[in-house]
Design a protein around this motif. Structure first.
Motif, PDB file in Angstrom:
ATOM      1  N   LYS A  86       0.833  -1.202   0.000  1.00 54.85           N
ATOM      2  CA  LYS A  86       0.000   0.000   0.000  1.00 54.85           C
ATOM      3  C   LYS A  86       0.869   1.255   0.000  1.00 54.85           C
ATOM      4  O   LYS A  86       0.582   2.227  -0.705  1.00 54.85           O
ATOM      5  N   ILE A  87       1.936   1.228   0.800  1.00 55.70           N
ATOM      6  CA  ILE A  87       2.844   2.376   0.868  1.00 55.70           C
ATOM      7  C   ILE A  87       3.507   2.602  -0.493  1.00 55.70           C
ATOM      8  O   ILE A  87       3.643   3.742  -0.948  1.00 55.70           O
ATOM      9  N   THR A  88       3.914   1.510  -1.129  1.00 56.43           N
ATOM     10  CA  THR A  88       4.528   1.613  -2.455  1.00 56.43           C
ATOM     11  C   THR A  88       3.588   2.291  -3.438  1.00 56.43           C
ATOM     12  O   THR A  88       3.994   3.168  -4.220  1.00 56.43           O
ATOM     13  N   THR A  89       2.322   1.913  -3.393  1.00 58.60           N
ATOM     14  CA  THR A  89       1.319   2.512  -4.276  1.00 58.60           C
ATOM     15  C   THR A  89       1.132   3.994  -3.964  1.00 58.60           C
ATOM     16  O   THR A  89       1.068   4.838  -4.877  1.00 58.60           O
ATOM     17  N   VAL A  90       1.073   4.329  -2.683  1.00 58.66           N
ATOM     18  CA  VAL A  90       0.888   5.715  -2.254  1.00 58.66           C
ATOM     19  C   VAL A  90       2.035   6.592  -2.761  1.00 58.66           C
ATOM     20  O   VAL A  90       1.822   7.710  -3.248  1.00 58.66           O
ATOM     21  N   LEU A  91       3.251   6.090  -2.664  1.00 58.02           N
ATOM     22  CA  LEU A  91       4.426   6.899  -3.012  1.00 58.02           C
ATOM     23  C   LEU A  91       4.685   6.992  -4.516  1.00 58.02           C
ATOM     24  O   LEU A  91       5.540   7.773  -4.944  1.00 58.02           O
ATOM     25  N   GLN A  92       3.946   6.227  -5.308  1.00 56.41           N
ATOM     26  CA  GLN A  92       4.136   6.320  -6.759  1.00 56.41           C
ATOM     27  C   GLN A  92       3.729   7.685  -7.309  1.00 56.41           C
ATOM     28  O   GLN A  92       4.103   8.050  -8.419  1.00 56.41           O
ATOM     29  N   VAL A  93       3.006   8.444  -6.515  1.00 57.10           N
ATOM     30  CA  VAL A  93       2.579   9.775  -6.945  1.00 57.10           C
ATOM     31  C   VAL A  93       3.773  10.686  -7.199  1.00 57.10           C
ATOM     32  O   VAL A  93       3.670  11.659  -7.950  1.00 57.10           O
ATOM     33  N   ILE A  94       4.922  10.391  -6.593  1.00 60.03           N
ATOM     34  CA  ILE A  94       6.103  11.252  -6.751  1.00 60.03           C
ATOM     35  C   ILE A  94       6.543  11.332  -8.204  1.00 60.03           C
ATOM     36  O   ILE A  94       7.229  12.289  -8.587  1.00 60.03           O
ATOM     37  N   HIS A  95       6.148  10.365  -9.013  1.00 62.29           N
ATOM     38  CA  HIS A  95       6.605  10.321 -10.398  1.00 62.29           C
ATOM     39  C   HIS A  95       5.714  11.114 -11.352  1.00 62.29           C
ATOM     40  O   HIS A  95       6.088  11.289 -12.517  1.00 62.29           O
ATOM     41  N   HIS A  96       4.575  11.587 -10.864  1.00 59.47           N
ATOM     42  CA  HIS A  96       3.700  12.308 -11.796  1.00 59.47           C
ATOM     43  C   HIS A  96       2.984  13.510 -11.203  1.00 59.47           C
ATOM     44  O   HIS A  96       2.307  14.232 -11.937  1.00 59.47           O
ATOM     45  N   ASN A  97       3.114  13.754  -9.893  1.00 57.06           N
ATOM     46  CA  ASN A  97       2.430  14.922  -9.322  1.00 57.06           C
ATOM     47  C   ASN A  97       3.224  15.469  -8.134  1.00 57.06           C
ATOM     48  O   ASN A  97       3.104  14.973  -7.020  1.00 57.06           O
ATOM     49  N   GLN A  98       4.005  16.490  -8.377  1.00 59.07           N
ATOM     50  CA  GLN A  98       4.844  17.099  -7.349  1.00 59.07           C
ATOM     51  C   GLN A  98       4.013  17.642  -6.187  1.00 59.07           C
ATOM     52  O   GLN A  98       4.413  17.556  -5.019  1.00 59.07           O
ATOM     53  N   ALA A  99       2.844  18.182  -6.492  1.00 52.17           N
ATOM     54  CA  ALA A  99       2.021  18.837  -5.474  1.00 52.17           C
ATOM     55  C   ALA A  99       1.493  17.861  -4.420  1.00 52.17           C
ATOM     56  O   ALA A  99       1.157  18.271  -3.314  1.00 52.17           O
ATOM     57  N   GLU A 100       1.411  16.586  -4.748  1.00 57.22           N
ATOM     58  CA  GLU A 100       0.833  15.613  -3.830  1.00 57.22           C
ATOM     59  C   GLU A 100       1.876  14.837  -3.020  1.00 57.22           C
ATOM     60  O   GLU A 100       1.527  13.943  -2.250  1.00 57.22           O
ATOM     61  N   ILE A 101       3.149  15.181  -3.171  1.00 51.82           N
ATOM     62  CA  ILE A 101       4.204  14.439  -2.485  1.00 51.82           C
ATOM     63  C   ILE A 101       4.083  14.559  -0.968  1.00 51.82           C
ATOM     64  O   ILE A 101       4.219  13.576  -0.235  1.00 51.82           O
ATOM     65  N   GLY A 102       3.812  15.773  -0.481  1.00 55.72           N
ATOM     66  CA  GLY A 102       3.685  15.982   0.955  1.00 55.72           C
ATOM     67  C   GLY A 102       2.593  15.119   1.568  1.00 55.72           C
ATOM     68  O   GLY A 102       2.793  14.481   2.618  1.00 55.72           O
ATOM     69  N   GLN A 103       1.450  15.082   0.914  1.00 56.03           N
ATOM     70  CA  GLN A 103       0.334  14.276   1.404  1.00 56.03           C
ATOM     71  C   GLN A 103       0.659  12.786   1.340  1.00 56.03           C
ATOM     72  O   GLN A 103       0.300  12.018   2.231  1.00 56.03           O
ATOM     73  N   ALA A 104       1.367  12.389   0.293  1.00 55.52           N
ATOM     74  CA  ALA A 104       1.753  10.981   0.154  1.00 55.52           C
ATOM     75  C   ALA A 104       2.680  10.563   1.296  1.00 55.52           C
ATOM     76  O   ALA A 104       2.561   9.460   1.838  1.00 55.52           O
ATOM     77  N   CYS A 105       3.581  11.464   1.686  1.00 53.36           N
ATOM     78  CA  CYS A 105       4.504  11.155   2.793  1.00 53.36           C
ATOM     79  C   CYS A 105       3.739  11.015   4.112  1.00 53.36           C
ATOM     80  O   CYS A 105       4.064  10.151   4.936  1.00 53.36           O
ATOM     81  N   LEU A 106       2.722  11.842   4.303  1.00 50.35           N
ATOM     82  CA  LEU A 106       1.903  11.747   5.511  1.00 50.35           C
ATOM     83  C   LEU A 106       1.167  10.411   5.564  1.00 50.35           C
ATOM     84  O   LEU A 106       1.095   9.763   6.616  1.00 50.35           O
ATOM     85  N   GLN A 107       0.620  10.014   4.432  1.00 52.26           N
ATOM     86  CA  GLN A 107      -0.071   8.723   4.368  1.00 52.26           C
ATOM     87  C   GLN A 107       0.895   7.573   4.631  1.00 52.26           C
ATOM     88  O   GLN A 107       0.565   6.609   5.329  1.00 52.26           O
ATOM     89  N   ALA A 108       2.101   7.699   4.069  1.00 53.67           N
ATOM     90  CA  ALA A 108       3.109   6.662   4.283  1.00 53.67           C
ATOM     91  C   ALA A 108       3.461   6.552   5.765  1.00 53.67           C
ATOM     92  O   ALA A 108       3.596   5.454   6.310  1.00 53.67           O
ATOM     93  N   ARG A 109       3.596   7.706   6.425  1.00 51.26           N
ATOM     94  CA  ARG A 109       3.918   7.712   7.862  1.00 51.26           C
ATOM     95  C   ARG A 109       2.841   6.987   8.676  1.00 51.26           C
ATOM     96  O   ARG A 109       3.150   6.247   9.620  1.00 51.26           O
TER      97      ARG A 109
END
Length: 231
Positions: free
Chosen positions: A41-64
């Motif tokens: 699930k974390i791997t899927t969440v962090l895949q956003v880094i490759h196509h949407n810079q604006a969502e990286i912060g939120q993805a890191c929070l979800q990963a945490r």
């Protein structure tokens, strides 16, 4: 007491031990299955880094948040595995832990642009960072393999960042990966799996160098970097 009875008693004890070990392995497998599912699930969440810079912060929070759930799973493993038998059962969680080392290191790099130390990664997983003969801990080789996976992911990110028009990220990645590469070269690696994984690092470095070189000849490097290279 007849010899046959003695033999039967001995082998009955063997069977009892085998049954208990099999039951423990089943418990460990079930725990690892749940914890490994969280890593996916974390791997899927962090895949956003490759196509949407604006969502990286939120993805890191979800990963945490998901790391906290994984930590609970590692807590169950610590309770289930006898302190003297860490290496006996390590194969059940080795690759899963390497993936977590990669994911935690990636998250911390995205958040702060720094290398996640061994003890920090262990802390996120809720396990000991001390390499011990007894007790559940974060094996150093698993941590190092995780860092090598991080380099591969960052080389991919360097390419995708250019596609998005972000020309600073590849430079940041290049500096970080070059420093990691230099660090790994200080090690005398004898572990076959780790050594082979390290040998693949040169291809990640080459890919990143090609990205930076392409930006340079196209005049797309940030001005500060161009001035540095001209000097």
């Amino acid at each position: 007491m007849s010899g046959n009875h003695v033999v039967n008693t001995i082998f009955s004890d063997f069977q009892k031990s085998l049954d208990e070990e099999q039951e423990l392995r089943e418990v460990i497998r079930n725990i690892c299955k749940d914890v490994d599912q969280i890593s996916r699930k974390i791997t899927t969440v962090l895949q956003v880094i490759h196509h949407n810079q604006a969502e990286i912060g939120q993805a890191c929070l979800q990963a945490r948040e998901l790391f906290e759930k994984a930590s609970e799973g590692y807590g169950k493993l610590k309770e289930a595995v006898p302190s003297t038998d860490y290496y006996k059962y390590q194969d059940h969680w080795r690759f899963m832990t390497q993936r977590y080392c990669f994911l935690i290191s990636l998250t911390i790099w995205l958040e702060k642009g720094i290398l996640a130390p061994h003890d920090t990664v262990a802390s996120v997983l809720g396990i000991s960072a001390v390499e011990e003969k007894e007790g559940f801990h974060l094996d150093i080789e698993d941590y190092l393999v995780g860092l090598l996976h991080l380099c591969s992911e960052l080389s991919r990110l360097a390419v995708n960042s250019v596609t998005r028009g972000d020309y600073e990220k590849p430079l940041q990645i290049s500096k970080f990966v070059m420093e990691l590469n230099a660090g790994f070269r200080l090690l005398n690696l004898k572990n076959d799996h780790l050594r082979k994984r390290f040998d693949a690092l040169k291809y990640d470095v080459k890919k990143i160098e090609e990205v930076v070189y392409d930006l340079s000849i196209r005049g797309l490097l940030p001005k500060a970097q161009q001035s540095t290279e001209e000097a």
